[in-house]
Design a protein around this motif. Structure first.
Motif, PDB file in Angstrom:
ATOM      1  N   ILE A 101     -56.467  74.893  39.259  1.00 31.95           N
ATOM      2  CA  ILE A 101     -57.324  75.574  40.230  1.00 31.95           C
ATOM      3  C   ILE A 101     -58.464  74.652  40.649  1.00 31.95           C
ATOM      4  O   ILE A 101     -59.051  73.949  39.822  1.00 31.95           O
ATOM      5  N   VAL A 102     -58.762  74.622  41.940  1.00 33.64           N
ATOM      6  CA  VAL A 102     -59.902  73.851  42.438  1.00 33.64           C
ATOM      7  C   VAL A 102     -61.163  74.671  42.172  1.00 33.64           C
ATOM      8  O   VAL A 102     -61.289  75.813  42.643  1.00 33.64           O
ATOM      9  N   THR A 103     -62.084  74.105  41.430  1.00 38.95           N
ATOM     10  CA  THR A 103     -63.256  74.856  40.969  1.00 38.95           C
ATOM     11  C   THR A 103     -64.074  75.486  42.090  1.00 38.95           C
ATOM     12  O   THR A 103     -64.483  76.650  41.966  1.00 38.95           O
ATOM     13  N   PRO A 104     -64.339  74.799  43.218  1.00 41.60           N
ATOM     14  CA  PRO A 104     -65.105  75.460  44.286  1.00 41.60           C
ATOM     15  C   PRO A 104     -64.397  76.700  44.855  1.00 41.60           C
ATOM     16  O   PRO A 104     -65.064  77.639  45.290  1.00 41.60           O
ATOM     17  N   LEU A 105     -63.083  76.691  44.836  1.00 47.36           N
ATOM     18  CA  LEU A 105     -62.354  77.872  45.300  1.00 47.36           C
ATOM     19  C   LEU A 105     -62.546  79.023  44.321  1.00 47.36           C
ATOM     20  O   LEU A 105     -62.779  80.171  44.719  1.00 47.36           O
TER      21      LEU A 105
ATOM     22  N   ASN B 179     -49.969  85.271  45.707  1.00 42.40           N
ATOM     23  CA  ASN B 179     -49.515  85.355  44.321  1.00 42.40           C
ATOM     24  C   ASN B 179     -49.444  83.971  43.690  1.00 42.40           C
ATOM     25  O   ASN B 179     -48.997  83.013  44.334  1.00 42.40           O
ATOM     26  N   GLU B 180     -49.856  83.878  42.427  1.00 44.87           N
ATOM     27  CA  GLU B 180     -49.847  82.615  41.666  1.00 44.87           C
ATOM     28  C   GLU B 180     -50.658  81.543  42.382  1.00 44.87           C
ATOM     29  O   GLU B 180     -50.174  80.452  42.683  1.00 44.87           O
ATOM     30  N   LEU B 181     -51.919  81.839  42.630  1.00 43.11           N
ATOM     31  CA  LEU B 181     -52.817  80.955  43.366  1.00 43.11           C
ATOM     32  C   LEU B 181     -52.834  79.511  42.860  1.00 43.11           C
ATOM     33  O   LEU B 181     -52.818  78.574  43.656  1.00 43.11           O
ATOM     34  N   PRO B 182     -52.875  79.254  41.538  1.00 44.54           N
ATOM     35  CA  PRO B 182     -52.950  77.854  41.075  1.00 44.54           C
ATOM     36  C   PRO B 182     -51.748  77.008  41.463  1.00 44.54           C
ATOM     37  O   PRO B 182     -51.811  75.777  41.362  1.00 44.54           O
ATOM     38  N   ASP B 183     -50.651  77.639  41.873  1.00 47.28           N
ATOM     39  CA  ASP B 183     -49.474  76.861  42.265  1.00 47.28           C
ATOM     40  C   ASP B 183     -49.630  76.215  43.639  1.00 47.28           C
ATOM     41  O   ASP B 183     -48.808  75.373  44.025  1.00 47.28           O
ATOM     42  N   LEU B 184     -50.660  76.618  44.390  1.00 55.06           N
ATOM     43  CA  LEU B 184     -50.926  75.961  45.670  1.00 55.06           C
ATOM     44  C   LEU B 184     -51.442  74.547  45.415  1.00 55.06           C
ATOM     45  O   LEU B 184     -52.247  74.322  44.500  1.00 55.06           O
ATOM     46  N   GLN B 185     -51.014  73.599  46.225  1.00 52.82           N
ATOM     47  CA  GLN B 185     -51.540  72.251  46.102  1.00 52.82           C
ATOM     48  C   GLN B 185     -53.046  72.250  46.360  1.00 52.82           C
ATOM     49  O   GLN B 185     -53.566  73.098  47.085  1.00 52.82           O
TER      50      GLN B 185
ATOM     51  N   ALA C 276     -47.337  81.627  46.318  1.00 55.38           N
ATOM     52  CA  ALA C 276     -47.753  80.216  46.362  1.00 55.38           C
ATOM     53  C   ALA C 276     -46.657  79.345  45.764  1.00 55.38           C
ATOM     54  O   ALA C 276     -46.250  79.538  44.619  1.00 55.38           O
ATOM     55  N   THR C 277     -46.188  78.418  46.555  1.00 53.02           N
ATOM     56  CA  THR C 277     -45.198  77.443  46.089  1.00 53.02           C
ATOM     57  C   THR C 277     -45.661  76.054  46.517  1.00 53.02           C
ATOM     58  O   THR C 277     -46.453  75.915  47.453  1.00 53.02           O
ATOM     59  N   PRO C 278     -45.180  75.008  45.841  1.00 55.29           N
ATOM     60  CA  PRO C 278     -45.654  73.650  46.169  1.00 55.29           C
ATOM     61  C   PRO C 278     -45.386  73.224  47.616  1.00 55.29           C
ATOM     62  O   PRO C 278     -46.051  72.321  48.120  1.00 55.29           O
ATOM     63  N   ASP C 279     -44.422  73.854  48.287  1.00 52.14           N
ATOM     64  CA  ASP C 279     -44.089  73.426  49.643  1.00 52.14           C
ATOM     65  C   ASP C 279     -44.905  74.128  50.724  1.00 52.14           C
ATOM     66  O   ASP C 279     -44.728  73.868  51.912  1.00 52.14           O
TER      67      ASP C 279
ATOM     68  N   VAL D 261     -56.774  89.133  48.130  1.00 48.28           N
ATOM     69  CA  VAL D 261     -56.454  89.458  46.738  1.00 48.28           C
ATOM     70  C   VAL D 261     -55.575  88.323  46.226  1.00 48.28           C
ATOM     71  O   VAL D 261     -54.555  87.986  46.837  1.00 48.28           O
ATOM     72  N   PHE D 262     -55.977  87.736  45.113  1.00 42.70           N
ATOM     73  CA  PHE D 262     -55.207  86.651  44.509  1.00 42.70           C
ATOM     74  C   PHE D 262     -54.680  87.112  43.152  1.00 42.70           C
ATOM     75  O   PHE D 262     -55.266  87.981  42.499  1.00 42.70           O
ATOM     76  N   THR D 263     -53.577  86.532  42.740  1.00 39.97           N
ATOM     77  CA  THR D 263     -53.107  86.735  41.369  1.00 39.97           C
ATOM     78  C   THR D 263     -52.929  85.369  40.733  1.00 39.97           C
ATOM     79  O   THR D 263     -52.610  84.384  41.418  1.00 39.97           O
ATOM     80  N   ALA D 264     -53.142  85.299  39.425  1.00 40.77           N
ATOM     81  CA  ALA D 264     -53.037  84.011  38.732  1.00 40.77           C
ATOM     82  C   ALA D 264     -52.750  84.247  37.261  1.00 40.77           C
ATOM     83  O   ALA D 264     -53.005  85.330  36.713  1.00 40.77           O
ATOM     84  N   ASN D 265     -52.215  83.208  36.621  1.00 41.72           N
ATOM     85  CA  ASN D 265     -51.948  83.225  35.193  1.00 41.72           C
ATOM     86  C   ASN D 265     -53.099  82.525  34.474  1.00 41.72           C
ATOM     87  O   ASN D 265     -53.534  81.459  34.909  1.00 41.72           O
ATOM     88  N   PRO D 266     -53.604  83.094  33.387  1.00 45.89           N
ATOM     89  CA  PRO D 266     -54.761  82.491  32.691  1.00 45.89           C
ATOM     90  C   PRO D 266     -54.521  81.058  32.257  1.00 45.89           C
ATOM     91  O   PRO D 266     -55.462  80.260  32.185  1.00 45.89           O
ATOM     92  N   GLU D 267     -53.275  80.715  31.947  1.00 45.27           N
ATOM     93  CA  GLU D 267     -52.980  79.359  31.477  1.00 45.27           C
ATOM     94  C   GLU D 267     -53.261  78.323  32.567  1.00 45.27           C
ATOM     95  O   GLU D 267     -53.661  77.192  32.274  1.00 45.27           O
TER      96      GLU D 267
END
Length: 513
Positions: free
Chosen positions: A244-248, A192-198, A145-148, A230-236
């Motif tokens: 992270i979008v809560t409904p997701l 990978n790094e799901l929260p990095d997605l817009q 996951a990257t911003p672009d 399968v997603f990966t994410a950092n707790p921070e």
């Protein structure tokens, strides 16, 4: 007999839809497939996730329960906790081959076609529809996951070039260019790094996770995709107030917390498995188990250090890179001196600083200390922690000088003697330097009496000096080309360990750590 009971060689001979029917093929979802193969492995006592250590009683049982429950999975943890490796190992739970409509870009199941191409093929050819076989390795898709990243990348979009080439109107679904997720149909898709997605990209995943279908632009199509996410994410980042979008988050069935090795032995096992040490290096450099302990201890010290940002974590890659650097430092010395072999030294361990500095995120205090200074502190603490496992604690003899086993060694330095251990010193020079310290060999003989080779005995002698320096019985100073041991008091008066004048720096470039 079910088609999965057929040997792969015979399976690949099935070329048409009619032959597939005759073989007893029955469609099943990828989650059912993972579940069935996991049950087989568990029932036979097979290791389901080989090469993953330290998770036997925590992460792996949680992961197996999630697979048995047919859940989408989020692996939540700091960097270097084998999250991606675990996801990749899930591929081994897929069937070796699955049938697809030949030429289909969506890996269409011949019995449950989705795409317009597959539906047209079956309508036209019937039982003679060509069937291909998709190996499990090609059923794994991974995206960082990257911003672009755009919705078109993941889901798809209308392709004007395809429309022009095929001379089709934009209302025809055949002009759709499918993204990564539809192309992962009947497979495992990892983000990978799901929260990095817009946020808007995360929203596009809602329907896929809940209903299993996608919507592209204004097309009236429904594609009930069959995907194990399968997603990966950092707790921070993975919080309601974070990225992270809560409904997701609500739509991901199982959240599994990963962690760092809880013991030195587990960490060592991981490092030994992952370190890239060639046979040539193994021939040139004789290792020592204590070096593995010291390297692993760096990570444990870093995770507790007030200079290191705990939220960023300390990756297992630190110890892997550090151990590779230790062996390379010894190998370089062998090559420079034209020797056939050498034994690893503590100076080689301290030469691995560049492998440590880039692997830790520092807090403000650490930035003030400097990355190199923090790395040396961590290595020094590792030596101090390990020293008392092999030699008596020097602090116990502060009030019992007559029983101090190190007395003869420290007195020699108190008399004004110094000892230089250079990084590239030959084995002969290394031996000569260490043997000039009276009482040092006797200490090793008393507390580590079983070395099989002289080189190992010398290794313990050097380690003893580093331990005494960590307990402030002698001084250890950095030279441009190595280390110098001398009396602690004289070092303080001469400026070792403190800011040096420009004259001193030009002369010796020396600072104590």
């Amino acid at each position: 007999m079910h088609y999965t009971d057929i040997a792969p060689a015979q399976l690949l001979k099935i070329k048409t839809l009619g032959q597939l029917n005759a073989a007893g093929y029955e469609p099943r979802s990828v989650k059912e497939e993972l579940r069935a193969n996991l049950i087989k492995k568990l029932s036979s006592g097979e290791d389901v996730f080989p090469g993953i250590y330290g998770y036997e009683e925590t992460v792996i049982p949680d992961l197996q329960r999630a697979i048995l429950s047919r859940h989408h999975i989020n692996l939540l943890g700091l960097r270097g906790q084998a999250k991606t490796r675990i996801a990749r190992l899930m591929v081994d739970l897929l069937d070796e081959y699955v049938p697809v409509v030949a030429g289909s870009e969506l890996n269409d199941d011949p019995m449950q076609p989705l795409s317009r191409y597959a539906l047209d093929q079956i309508a036209h050819h019937g039982d003679e529809t060509p069937v291909g076989w998709l190996p499990r390795a090609e059923r794994y898709t991974e995206k960082l996951a990257t911003p672009d990243v755009s919705v078109a990348d993941l889901i798809g979009d209308a392709d004007p070039i395809k429309a022009a080439t095929l001379k089709l109107p934009y209302s025809d679904e055949r002009v759709i260019h499918f993204g990564l997720i539809p192309r992962a149909h009947r497979g495992i898709f990892v983000i990978n790094e799901l929260p990095d997605l817009q946020a808007r990209i995360q929203v596009s995943l809602f329907n896929i996770l809940q209903e299993g279908d996608i919507q592209i632009r204004g097309f009236k199509i429904r594609l009930p995709l069959d995907i194990q996410f399968v997603f990966t994410a950092n707790p921070e980042d993975y919080t309601n107030r974070g990225s992270i979008v809560t409904p997701l988050k609500d739509r991901i069935d199982s959240q599994i917390i990963t962690h760092y090795p809880k013991s030195l032995e587990v960490g060592k096992r991981i490092t030994k498995q992952e370190a890239r040490i060639t046979d040539a290096q193994k021939d040139r450099v004789l290792g020592h188990e204590l070096i593995h302990d010291l390297v692993e201890q760096i990570a444990f010290e870093a995770r507790e250090s007030e200079y290191v940002d705990a939220k960023s974590g300390v990756s297992a890659r630190l110890t892997i890179s550090a151990y590779e650097s230790v062996i390379s430092a010894a190998e370089r010395r062998v090559l420079l001196n034209g020797e056939a072999k050498t034994h690893v030294r503590i100076t080689d361990f301290l030469a691995a600083v560049p492998s440590v500095t880039g692997k830790v995120e520092l807090v403000y205090e650490g930035e003030q200390e400097g990355a190199g200074g923090v790395a040396y502190r961590l290595m020094g603490k590792a030596i101090r922690t390990q020293f008392v496992h092999y030699f008596p604690d020097p602090d116990k003899f502060k009030k019992q000088k007559d029983k101090d086993p190190y007395k003869k060694v420290t007195e020699w330095f108190s008399d004004g003697h110094t000892l230089d251990i250079l990084n590239d010193a030959s084995d002969a020079d290394y031996k000569r330097e260490l043997n000039q310290v009276p009482g040092l060999s006797e200490v090793v003989n008393k507390f580590q009496p079983t070395p099989k080779k002289e080189a190992e005995h010398l290794f313990w002698m050097e380690f003893c000096l580093h331990g005494l320096a960590e307990y402030s019985l002698i001084s250890r100073n950095r030279l441009t080309a190595g280390l110098q041991f001398k009396d602690l008091l004289s070092s303080m008066f001469s400026g070792g360990g403190f800011s040096l004048s420009e004259e001193d720096e030009d002369d010796e470039d020396e600072d104590r750590f």
